[in-house]
Write a protein that holds these residues in place. Structure first.
Motif, PDB file in Angstrom:
ATOM      1  N   VAL A 161       0.826  -1.216   0.000  1.00 29.30           N
ATOM      2  CA  VAL A 161       0.000   0.000   0.000  1.00 29.30           C
ATOM      3  C   VAL A 161       0.855   1.258   0.000  1.00 29.30           C
ATOM      4  O   VAL A 161       0.609   2.201  -0.774  1.00 29.30           O
ATOM      5  CB  VAL A 161      -0.945   0.003   1.217  1.00 29.30           C
ATOM      6  N   LEU A 162       1.851   1.314   0.858  1.00 29.56           N
ATOM      7  CA  LEU A 162       2.609   2.546   1.079  1.00 29.56           C
ATOM      8  C   LEU A 162       3.731   2.744   0.080  1.00 29.56           C
ATOM      9  O   LEU A 162       4.185   3.872  -0.129  1.00 29.56           O
ATOM     10  CB  LEU A 162       3.194   2.549   2.492  1.00 29.56           C
ATOM     11  N   TYR A 168       3.554   6.112   6.657  1.00 29.55           N
ATOM     12  CA  TYR A 168       2.091   6.017   6.768  1.00 29.55           C
ATOM     13  C   TYR A 168       1.540   7.315   7.330  1.00 29.55           C
ATOM     14  O   TYR A 168       0.933   7.350   8.390  1.00 29.55           O
ATOM     15  CB  TYR A 168       1.747   4.822   7.654  1.00 29.55           C
ATOM     16  N   TRP A 365      -2.315   5.773  -2.287  1.00 30.20           N
ATOM     17  CA  TRP A 365      -2.356   4.482  -1.576  1.00 30.20           C
ATOM     18  C   TRP A 365      -3.468   3.581  -2.120  1.00 30.20           C
ATOM     19  O   TRP A 365      -3.274   2.375  -2.262  1.00 30.20           O
ATOM     20  CB  TRP A 365      -2.554   4.719  -0.087  1.00 30.20           C
ATOM     21  N   ASN A 368      -2.299   2.024  -5.265  1.00 27.48           N
ATOM     22  CA  ASN A 368      -1.391   0.904  -4.995  1.00 27.48           C
ATOM     23  C   ASN A 368      -2.172  -0.346  -4.582  1.00 27.48           C
ATOM     24  O   ASN A 368      -1.877  -1.465  -5.031  1.00 27.48           O
ATOM     25  CB  ASN A 368      -0.412   1.271  -3.882  1.00 27.48           C
TER      26      ASN A 368
END
Length: 431
Positions: A161-162, A168, A365, A368
């Motif tokens: 995700v990141l 984050y 994000w 992703n």
């Protein structure tokens, strides 16, 4: 008898007292609602049972997480339409109040029709991803449990995700920059605001996967202590520190910030952590950080903020966020945060809003996550991946619409001499 979708649209419009801005496709293949509108897919009757037994946002969230309810087409468009229908409905003064619904025979008949459509009214069990809601105690034990729920999802999932930065929190964007460059620029912005110099000591509260600690040590020559309550984050961060050969300058601890006793520090960064502190504990949090700084030391507090309410006592934590995303998390208006920092003894010297930057970060994000969806569901599980997709997309819209914001607050433990140590032109951040 009318098909399921037409009956659902009719019931919804009776209850809302307004046209439904989305199209509905039901489990029997029927569709109803405005042509060209976002499509809400009701996969089974269980979705309706969830919403009947827990009306409002939480019931819909349960149906979404379980896969009983879905969205066809652009997620942001659909959530935007639903936000106007549900979350902003009362504020706009439109539609029907609960009292009106109870008094209206047609609305009561619509509810009865919905119950007949749903079938035997047995409440489905909540998805296993849901945390039982409770009073926000913010003890060391409950805070550690809440942090584990959110952050110990798996480092591989967060990496997906990141991206490689493993940051984050809100990035700091150039017009055409990448997510990685924007996160690097955010870390550098924090370091410049803190005025970091070689040989200084930095405490990074809520250090995550170690990105801020590594950047500060590598680029500014400081010694860093990073603290987190997440075992998985700490293990990942320690490996990164070792891989970069910075074990002599970066220490990662699994430790509550309230238990840090080895001050004073020259600077403290708290990036995306204070949302977990809670309103009742916030002044203690500010005082603890004040006590860990040397006179003249700086704090950079990077924190999400909500809009103030006319009656602050009526504030309630978002049910979906509290049950599925950040258990025990609480947001405060930026004015409240500044006041608490000042009450703790800090001199607040600068406040910078990064609201639009966070909206763009969240969209990156989501991209992703959606781009490697099959792997995301394998890593985190079907329900958890759906939680993250919904909350990040909905949060992006909330930032874009100025319903929530995020701010960097620079504060100084100014000594009795009154010398803050900041440059005359603070926006240069050249201390």
């Amino acid at each position: 008898m009318a098909d399921a979708a037409s009956r659902l649209v009719s019931v919804a419009e009776q209850l809302l007292g307004a046209p439904l801005p989305v199209r509905v496709r039901a489990w029997d293949g029927s569709q109803a609602g405005p042509p060209g509108a976002p499509v809400i897919v009701v996969r089974n009757r269980r979705a309706l049972r969830r919403m009947l037994f827990k009306p409002g946002e939480l019931g819909m969230a349960r149906a979404w997480v379980a896969g009983d309810l879905d969205i066809e087409g652009d997620l942001y468009t659909a959530l935007g339409a639903m936000a106007g229908l549900l979350w902003e409905h009362d504020d706009e003064g439109g539609g029907r109040s609960l009292a009106d619904t109870v008094r209206d025979p047609a609305a009561r008949a619509a509810v009865r029709d919905l119950i007949r459509l749903v079938g035997p009214p047995l409440p489905p069990a909540p998805p296993r991803e849901e945390v039982r809601r409770r009073r926000h105690l913010h003890t060391r034990r409950t805070d550690k449990r809440a942090i584990s729920h959110h952050y110990d999802v798996g480092n591989d999932f967060y990496s997906l995700v990141l991206g490689p930065s493993m940051v984050y929190s809100c990035a700091y964007w150039e017009d055409d920059g990448s997510l990685e460059s924007a996160q690097r620029d955010k870390l550098e912005l924090v370091c410049r605001k803190l005025g970091l110099k070689p040989g200084q000591r930095l405490l990074d509260v809520g250090c995550g996967w170690g990105s801020m600690a590594l950047h500060a040590a590598r680029e500014h020559g400081v010694s860093v202590v990073g603290v987190t309550l997440s075992q998985e984050q700490a293990a990942f961060a320690r490996k990164r520190v070792a891989d970069e050969g910075l074990t002599d300058r970066v220490e990662i601890r699994v430790q509550d910030y309230r238990d840090v006793r080895d001050g004073p520090y020259d600077a403290i960064s708290s990036i995306g952590m204070a949302e977990h502190v809670g309103a009742e504990r916030y002044l203690d949090y500010a005082r603890d950080l004040y006590g860990l700084l040397r006179p003249g030391g700086r704090l950079l507090n990077h924190q999400i903020a909500r809009r103030p309410q006319q009656d602050e006592s009526a504030y309630e934590v978002d049910a979906f966020i509290d049950s599925y995303v950040f258990p025990d998390g609480e947001l405060a208006p930026i004015g409240t945060t500044v006041t608490m920092l000042e009450r703790a003894g800090f001199e607040v010297r600068d406040v910078e809003s990064l609201r639009e930057h966070y909206a763009r970060t969240l969209r990156a994000w989501v991209t992703n996550l959606e781009g490697d969806w099959a792997r995301a569901t394998r890593l985190a599980g079907f329900g958890r991946a759906r939680v993250w997709r919904l909350y990040m997309a909905a949060s992006a819209l909330a930032f874009e619409r100025n319903q929530i914001g995020v701010n960097q607050v620079l504060a100084v433990r100014t000594p009795e001499t009154g010398t803050s140590g900041l440059p005359a032109r603070t926006r240069t951040w050249n201390a």
